[in-house]
Scaffold this motif. Sequence first.
Motif, PDB file in Angstrom:
ATOM      1  N   ARG A  12       0.916  -1.047  -0.039  1.00  0.00           N
ATOM      2  CA  ARG A  12      -0.080   0.037  -0.071  1.00  0.00           C
ATOM      3  C   ARG A  12       0.832   1.274   0.063  1.00  0.00           C
ATOM      4  O   ARG A  12       1.858   1.387   0.720  1.00  0.00           O
ATOM      5  N   LYS A  13       0.467   2.135  -0.814  1.00  0.00           N
ATOM      6  CA  LYS A  13       1.087   3.594  -0.848  1.00  0.00           C
ATOM      7  C   LYS A  13       0.584   4.497   0.503  1.00  0.00           C
ATOM      8  O   LYS A  13      -0.423   4.265   1.146  1.00  0.00           O
ATOM      9  N   GLN A  14       1.585   5.109   1.098  1.00  0.00           N
ATOM     10  CA  GLN A  14       1.267   6.126   2.228  1.00  0.00           C
ATOM     11  C   GLN A  14       0.740   7.125   1.638  1.00  0.00           C
ATOM     12  O   GLN A  14       1.318   7.823   0.594  1.00  0.00           O
ATOM     13  N   ALA A  15      -0.273   7.678   2.332  1.00  0.00           N
ATOM     14  CA  ALA A  15      -0.890   8.799   1.990  1.00  0.00           C
ATOM     15  C   ALA A  15      -0.091  10.126   2.437  1.00  0.00           C
ATOM     16  O   ALA A  15       0.550   9.818   3.489  1.00  0.00           O
ATOM     17  N   SER A  16      -0.209  11.044   1.945  1.00  0.00           N
ATOM     18  CA  SER A  16       0.454  12.479   2.378  1.00  0.00           C
ATOM     19  C   SER A  16      -0.545  13.677   2.678  1.00  0.00           C
ATOM     20  O   SER A  16      -1.782  13.336   2.204  1.00  0.00           O
ATOM     21  N   ILE A  17      -0.290  14.707   3.020  1.00  0.00           N
ATOM     22  CA  ILE A  17      -1.171  15.819   3.332  1.00  0.00           C
ATOM     23  C   ILE A  17      -1.762  16.168   2.045  1.00  0.00           C
ATOM     24  O   ILE A  17      -1.176  16.363   1.216  1.00  0.00           O
ATOM     25  N   GLY A  18      -3.182  16.451   2.172  1.00  0.00           N
ATOM     26  CA  GLY A  18      -4.125  17.014   1.106  1.00  0.00           C
ATOM     27  C   GLY A  18      -4.539  15.798   0.303  1.00  0.00           C
ATOM     28  O   GLY A  18      -5.351  15.954  -0.598  1.00  0.00           O
ATOM     29  N   ASP A  19      -4.214  14.466   0.674  1.00  0.00           N
ATOM     30  CA  ASP A  19      -4.948  13.328   0.082  1.00  0.00           C
ATOM     31  C   ASP A  19      -6.088  12.927   0.650  1.00  0.00           C
ATOM     32  O   ASP A  19      -6.499  13.131   1.878  1.00  0.00           O
ATOM     33  N   LEU A  20      -7.043  12.395  -0.261  1.00  0.00           N
ATOM     34  CA  LEU A  20      -8.410  11.872   0.274  1.00  0.00           C
ATOM     35  C   LEU A  20      -8.226  10.424   0.533  1.00  0.00           C
ATOM     36  O   LEU A  20      -7.411   9.602  -0.216  1.00  0.00           O
ATOM     37  N   VAL A  21      -8.821   9.940   1.584  1.00  0.00           N
ATOM     38  CA  VAL A  21      -8.503   8.518   2.262  1.00  0.00           C
ATOM     39  C   VAL A  21      -9.937   7.810   2.738  1.00  0.00           C
ATOM     40  O   VAL A  21     -11.112   8.626   3.023  1.00  0.00           O
ATOM     41  N   VAL A  22     -10.092   6.609   2.681  1.00  0.00           N
ATOM     42  CA  VAL A  22     -11.184   6.107   3.192  1.00  0.00           C
ATOM     43  C   VAL A  22     -10.686   5.609   4.561  1.00  0.00           C
ATOM     44  O   VAL A  22      -9.946   4.744   4.704  1.00  0.00           O
ATOM     45  N   CYS A  23     -11.585   5.670   5.418  1.00  0.00           N
ATOM     46  CA  CYS A  23     -11.336   5.368   6.822  1.00  0.00           C
ATOM     47  C   CYS A  23     -12.251   4.350   7.268  1.00  0.00           C
ATOM     48  O   CYS A  23     -13.397   4.336   7.054  1.00  0.00           O
ATOM     49  N   ILE A  24     -11.834   3.135   7.788  1.00  0.00           N
ATOM     50  CA  ILE A  24     -12.543   2.261   8.239  1.00  0.00           C
ATOM     51  C   ILE A  24     -12.523   2.051   9.739  1.00  0.00           C
ATOM     52  O   ILE A  24     -11.897   2.039  10.494  1.00  0.00           O
ATOM     53  N   ASP A  25     -13.936   2.110  10.245  1.00  0.00           N
ATOM     54  CA  ASP A  25     -14.118   2.206  11.668  1.00  0.00           C
ATOM     55  C   ASP A  25     -14.827   0.793  12.043  1.00  0.00           C
ATOM     56  O   ASP A  25     -15.949   0.275  11.550  1.00  0.00           O
ATOM     57  N   ALA A  26     -13.759  -0.337  12.503  1.00  0.00           N
ATOM     58  CA  ALA A  26     -14.132  -1.637  12.684  1.00  0.00           C
ATOM     59  C   ALA A  26     -15.117  -1.746  13.913  1.00  0.00           C
ATOM     60  O   ALA A  26     -15.791  -2.605  14.203  1.00  0.00           O
ATOM     61  N   VAL A  27     -15.172  -0.578  14.770  1.00  0.00           N
ATOM     62  CA  VAL A  27     -16.062  -0.864  15.849  1.00  0.00           C
ATOM     63  C   VAL A  27     -17.502  -0.352  15.677  1.00  0.00           C
ATOM     64  O   VAL A  27     -18.467  -1.285  16.230  1.00  0.00           O
ATOM     65  N   CYS A  28     -17.765   0.469  14.818  1.00  0.00           N
ATOM     66  CA  CYS A  28     -19.408   0.792  14.491  1.00  0.00           C
ATOM     67  C   CYS A  28     -19.540  -0.037  13.317  1.00  0.00           C
ATOM     68  O   CYS A  28     -18.974  -0.014  12.310  1.00  0.00           O
ATOM     69  N   LYS A  29     -20.737  -0.514  13.285  1.00  0.00           N
ATOM     70  CA  LYS A  29     -21.207  -1.330  12.337  1.00  0.00           C
ATOM     71  C   LYS A  29     -22.329  -0.479  11.741  1.00  0.00           C
ATOM     72  O   LYS A  29     -23.129  -0.019  12.500  1.00  0.00           O
ATOM     73  N   ASP A  30     -22.470  -0.703  10.261  1.00  0.00           N
ATOM     74  CA  ASP A  30     -23.966  -0.276   9.702  1.00  0.00           C
ATOM     75  C   ASP A  30     -25.097  -1.230   9.793  1.00  0.00           C
ATOM     76  O   ASP A  30     -24.938  -2.298  10.477  1.00  0.00           O
ATOM     77  N   ILE A  31     -26.073  -0.978   9.056  1.00  0.00           N
ATOM     78  CA  ILE A  31     -27.509  -1.657   9.528  1.00  0.00           C
ATOM     79  C   ILE A  31     -27.369  -2.984   8.988  1.00  0.00           C
ATOM     80  O   ILE A  31     -27.905  -4.203   9.442  1.00  0.00           O
ATOM     81  N   ASN A  32     -26.387  -3.285   8.003  1.00  0.00           N
ATOM     82  CA  ASN A  32     -26.035  -4.755   7.582  1.00  0.00           C
ATOM     83  C   ASN A  32     -25.233  -5.449   8.120  1.00  0.00           C
ATOM     84  O   ASN A  32     -24.701  -6.441   7.697  1.00  0.00           O
ATOM     85  N   GLY A  33     -24.311  -4.926   9.122  1.00  0.00           N
ATOM     86  CA  GLY A  33     -23.148  -5.501   9.934  1.00  0.00           C
ATOM     87  C   GLY A  33     -21.850  -5.432   9.349  1.00  0.00           C
ATOM     88  O   GLY A  33     -21.131  -5.996   9.689  1.00  0.00           O
ATOM     89  N   HIS A  34     -21.780  -4.457   8.394  1.00  0.00           N
ATOM     90  CA  HIS A  34     -20.307  -4.206   7.673  1.00  0.00           C
ATOM     91  C   HIS A  34     -19.701  -3.267   8.584  1.00  0.00           C
ATOM     92  O   HIS A  34     -20.464  -2.324   9.317  1.00  0.00           O
TER      93      HIS A  34
END
Length: 75
Positions: A12-34
């Motif tokens: 994986r490439k490291q993001a730098s300042i000004g980049d858009l990233v997708v953040c994954i929150d493993a603690v909170c689940k959506d209504i489908n359990g993802h």
Amino acid sequence: MDYGRLGQGRTRKQASIGDLVVCIDAVCKDINGHNRRFIGLILDKSLTVYKIQIVDSGQEIYWPMTATYLWKETI
């Protein structure tokens, strides 16, 4: 080592300042359990943590690098 492969063995490439990233929150689940995901803009970074501004709400949070990946990697 990176052999130019795509998929799971790819580094994986490291993001730098000004980049858009997708953040994954493993603690909170959506209504489908993802895992909940959200998009953020990197404002600052340290060795293991990003300071991120959430695109939807504008809220600034600190998020671990291990729970993020680039929105779109350039080749």
